[in-house]
Design a protein around this motif. Structure first.
Motif, PDB file in Angstrom:
ATOM      1  N   GLY A  94    -107.859 -44.901 -24.099  1.00 36.84           N
ATOM      2  CA  GLY A  94    -106.555 -44.403 -24.511  1.00 36.84           C
ATOM      3  C   GLY A  94    -106.327 -44.594 -25.992  1.00 36.84           C
ATOM      4  O   GLY A  94    -107.239 -44.902 -26.753  1.00 36.84           O
ATOM      5  N   ASP A  95    -105.071 -44.419 -26.399  1.00 41.16           N
ATOM      6  CA  ASP A  95    -104.708 -44.482 -27.814  1.00 41.16           C
ATOM      7  C   ASP A  95    -103.750 -45.640 -28.091  1.00 41.16           C
ATOM      8  O   ASP A  95    -102.875 -45.944 -27.283  1.00 41.16           O
ATOM      9  N   PHE A  96    -103.915 -46.225 -29.259  1.00 44.31           N
ATOM     10  CA  PHE A  96    -102.998 -47.238 -29.777  1.00 44.31           C
ATOM     11  C   PHE A  96    -102.503 -46.700 -31.119  1.00 44.31           C
ATOM     12  O   PHE A  96    -103.294 -46.427 -32.014  1.00 44.31           O
ATOM     13  N   THR A  97    -101.210 -46.491 -31.255  1.00 39.63           N
ATOM     14  CA  THR A  97    -100.671 -45.933 -32.492  1.00 39.63           C
ATOM     15  C   THR A  97     -99.756 -46.939 -33.184  1.00 39.63           C
ATOM     16  O   THR A  97     -99.190 -47.836 -32.544  1.00 39.63           O
ATOM     17  N   TYR A  98     -99.627 -46.772 -34.491  1.00 39.55           N
ATOM     18  CA  TYR A  98     -98.751 -47.628 -35.288  1.00 39.55           C
ATOM     19  C   TYR A  98     -98.319 -46.866 -36.530  1.00 39.55           C
ATOM     20  O   TYR A  98     -98.954 -45.890 -36.932  1.00 39.55           O
ATOM     21  N   GLN A  99     -97.234 -47.318 -37.131  1.00 39.20           N
ATOM     22  CA  GLN A  99     -96.674 -46.693 -38.327  1.00 39.20           C
ATOM     23  C   GLN A  99     -96.935 -47.608 -39.522  1.00 39.20           C
ATOM     24  O   GLN A  99     -96.925 -48.834 -39.385  1.00 39.20           O
ATOM     25  N   HIS A 100     -97.125 -46.995 -40.686  1.00 35.36           N
ATOM     26  CA  HIS A 100     -97.323 -47.762 -41.914  1.00 35.36           C
ATOM     27  C   HIS A 100     -96.965 -46.881 -43.100  1.00 35.36           C
ATOM     28  O   HIS A 100     -96.712 -45.680 -42.947  1.00 35.36           O
ATOM     29  N   VAL A 101     -96.960 -47.459 -44.278  1.00 41.60           N
ATOM     30  CA  VAL A 101     -96.654 -46.728 -45.507  1.00 41.60           C
ATOM     31  C   VAL A 101     -97.914 -46.698 -46.361  1.00 41.60           C
ATOM     32  O   VAL A 101     -98.566 -47.732 -46.543  1.00 41.60           O
ATOM     33  N   ASP A 102     -98.283 -45.512 -46.878  1.00 40.18           N
ATOM     34  CA  ASP A 102     -99.492 -45.415 -47.703  1.00 40.18           C
ATOM     35  C   ASP A 102     -99.209 -45.855 -49.145  1.00 40.18           C
ATOM     36  O   ASP A 102     -98.092 -46.249 -49.479  1.00 40.18           O
ATOM     37  N   GLU A 103    -100.240 -45.768 -50.009  1.00 37.90           N
ATOM     38  CA  GLU A 103    -100.113 -46.227 -51.397  1.00 37.90           C
ATOM     39  C   GLU A 103     -99.022 -45.485 -52.165  1.00 37.90           C
ATOM     40  O   GLU A 103     -98.456 -46.005 -53.117  1.00 37.90           O
ATOM     41  N   ALA A 104     -98.749 -44.252 -51.772  1.00 35.70           N
ATOM     42  CA  ALA A 104     -97.725 -43.445 -52.448  1.00 35.70           C
ATOM     43  C   ALA A 104     -96.328 -43.705 -51.885  1.00 35.70           C
ATOM     44  O   ALA A 104     -95.366 -43.081 -52.331  1.00 35.70           O
ATOM     45  N   GLY A 105     -96.216 -44.598 -50.910  1.00 35.65           N
ATOM     46  CA  GLY A 105     -94.920 -44.904 -50.317  1.00 35.65           C
ATOM     47  C   GLY A 105     -94.488 -43.923 -49.237  1.00 35.65           C
ATOM     48  O   GLY A 105     -93.325 -43.889 -48.856  1.00 35.65           O
ATOM     49  N   ILE A 106     -95.436 -43.124 -48.730  1.00 34.06           N
ATOM     50  CA  ILE A 106     -95.135 -42.124 -47.704  1.00 34.06           C
ATOM     51  C   ILE A 106     -95.438 -42.698 -46.323  1.00 34.06           C
ATOM     52  O   ILE A 106     -96.509 -43.255 -46.097  1.00 34.06           O
ATOM     53  N   ALA A 107     -94.489 -42.550 -45.414  1.00 31.89           N
ATOM     54  CA  ALA A 107     -94.666 -43.039 -44.038  1.00 31.89           C
ATOM     55  C   ALA A 107     -95.797 -42.273 -43.354  1.00 31.89           C
ATOM     56  O   ALA A 107     -95.881 -41.051 -43.449  1.00 31.89           O
ATOM     57  N   GLN A 108     -96.660 -43.014 -42.693  1.00 28.69           N
ATOM     58  CA  GLN A 108     -97.811 -42.444 -41.998  1.00 28.69           C
ATOM     59  C   GLN A 108     -97.883 -43.007 -40.580  1.00 28.69           C
ATOM     60  O   GLN A 108     -97.378 -44.087 -40.304  1.00 28.69           O
ATOM     61  N   SER A 109     -98.572 -42.282 -39.718  1.00 31.00           N
ATOM     62  CA  SER A 109     -98.867 -42.749 -38.366  1.00 31.00           C
ATOM     63  C   SER A 109    -100.381 -42.768 -38.212  1.00 31.00           C
ATOM     64  O   SER A 109    -101.051 -41.813 -38.606  1.00 31.00           O
ATOM     65  N   SER A 110    -100.925 -43.851 -37.679  1.00 29.86           N
ATOM     66  CA  SER A 110    -102.368 -43.950 -37.457  1.00 29.86           C
ATOM     67  C   SER A 110    -102.635 -44.272 -35.996  1.00 29.86           C
ATOM     68  O   SER A 110    -101.783 -44.825 -35.304  1.00 29.86           O
ATOM     69  N   THR A 111    -103.844 -43.933 -35.558  1.00 24.60           N
ATOM     70  CA  THR A 111    -104.208 -44.111 -34.154  1.00 24.60           C
ATOM     71  C   THR A 111    -105.600 -44.721 -34.027  1.00 24.60           C
ATOM     72  O   THR A 111    -106.522 -44.319 -34.737  1.00 24.60           O
ATOM     73  N   LEU A 112    -105.728 -45.672 -33.118  1.00 27.88           N
ATOM     74  CA  LEU A 112    -107.028 -46.177 -32.697  1.00 27.88           C
ATOM     75  C   LEU A 112    -107.317 -45.503 -31.358  1.00 27.88           C
ATOM     76  O   LEU A 112    -106.534 -45.628 -30.423  1.00 27.88           O
ATOM     77  N   VAL A 113    -108.431 -44.791 -31.256  1.00 25.92           N
ATOM     78  CA  VAL A 113    -108.795 -44.075 -30.029  1.00 25.92           C
ATOM     79  C   VAL A 113    -109.883 -44.862 -29.312  1.00 25.92           C
ATOM     80  O   VAL A 113    -110.921 -45.177 -29.905  1.00 25.92           O
ATOM     81  N   ASP A 114    -109.649 -45.176 -28.051  1.00 27.90           N
ATOM     82  CA  ASP A 114    -110.589 -45.947 -27.230  1.00 27.90           C
ATOM     83  C   ASP A 114    -111.124 -47.170 -27.981  1.00 27.90           C
ATOM     84  O   ASP A 114    -112.336 -47.328 -28.179  1.00 27.90           O
ATOM     85  N   PRO A 115    -110.233 -48.062 -28.421  1.00 33.12           N
ATOM     86  CA  PRO A 115    -110.667 -49.225 -29.205  1.00 33.12           C
ATOM     87  C   PRO A 115    -111.506 -50.198 -28.380  1.00 33.12           C
ATOM     88  O   PRO A 115    -111.341 -50.302 -27.168  1.00 33.12           O
TER      89      PRO A 115
END
Length: 114
Positions: free
Chosen positions: A29-50
């Motif tokens: 499955g997927d594990f998702t989380y939110q973070h801010v990149d170097e430019a200060g823009i909100a991003q969403s990232s996902t770990l797939v089948d960790p």
């Protein structure tokens, strides 16, 4: 005759069990989380089948000088334990499998799946 059929079935079943591939050691499955990149823009990232039973430091927030990730969602089939620090150190919180989530107040830098 019946004994021969039973023995043949048992041998066949044993052969199937032996040839089945072993578990890959991954949470499905997927594990998702939110973070801010170097430019200060909100991003969403996902770990797939960790991978299971292996500490995963979230790459986008591994540096302590960056803001930690937040709002984790566990849509894997394993319990996810998230940590406030990199390398699965610091305060921790467990998210249940198949839909466990937390708000943006929970700050995370690493995770391990059971």
């Amino acid at each position: 005759m019946r004994l021969r059929t039973t023995v043949a079935a048992a041998v066949g079943a044993l052969a199937l069990v032996i040839t089945l591939p072993a578990s890959a050691g991954a949470a499905e499955g997927d594990f998702t989380y939110q973070h801010v990149d170097e430019a200060g823009i909100a991003q969403s990232s996902t770990l797939v089948d960790p991978r299971s039973r292996e500490c995963i430091t979230l790459p986008e927030v591994q540096d302590e000088r960056t803001a930690p990730a937040h709002s984790p969602r566990n849509n894997t089939d394993a319990t996810a334990t998230v940590f406030s620090g990199a390398d699965c150190e610091g305060l921790h919180f467990s998210l249940r499998p198949n839909g466990g989530k937390a708000s943006e107040r929970l700050k995370v830098r690493s995770v391990v799946f059971s």
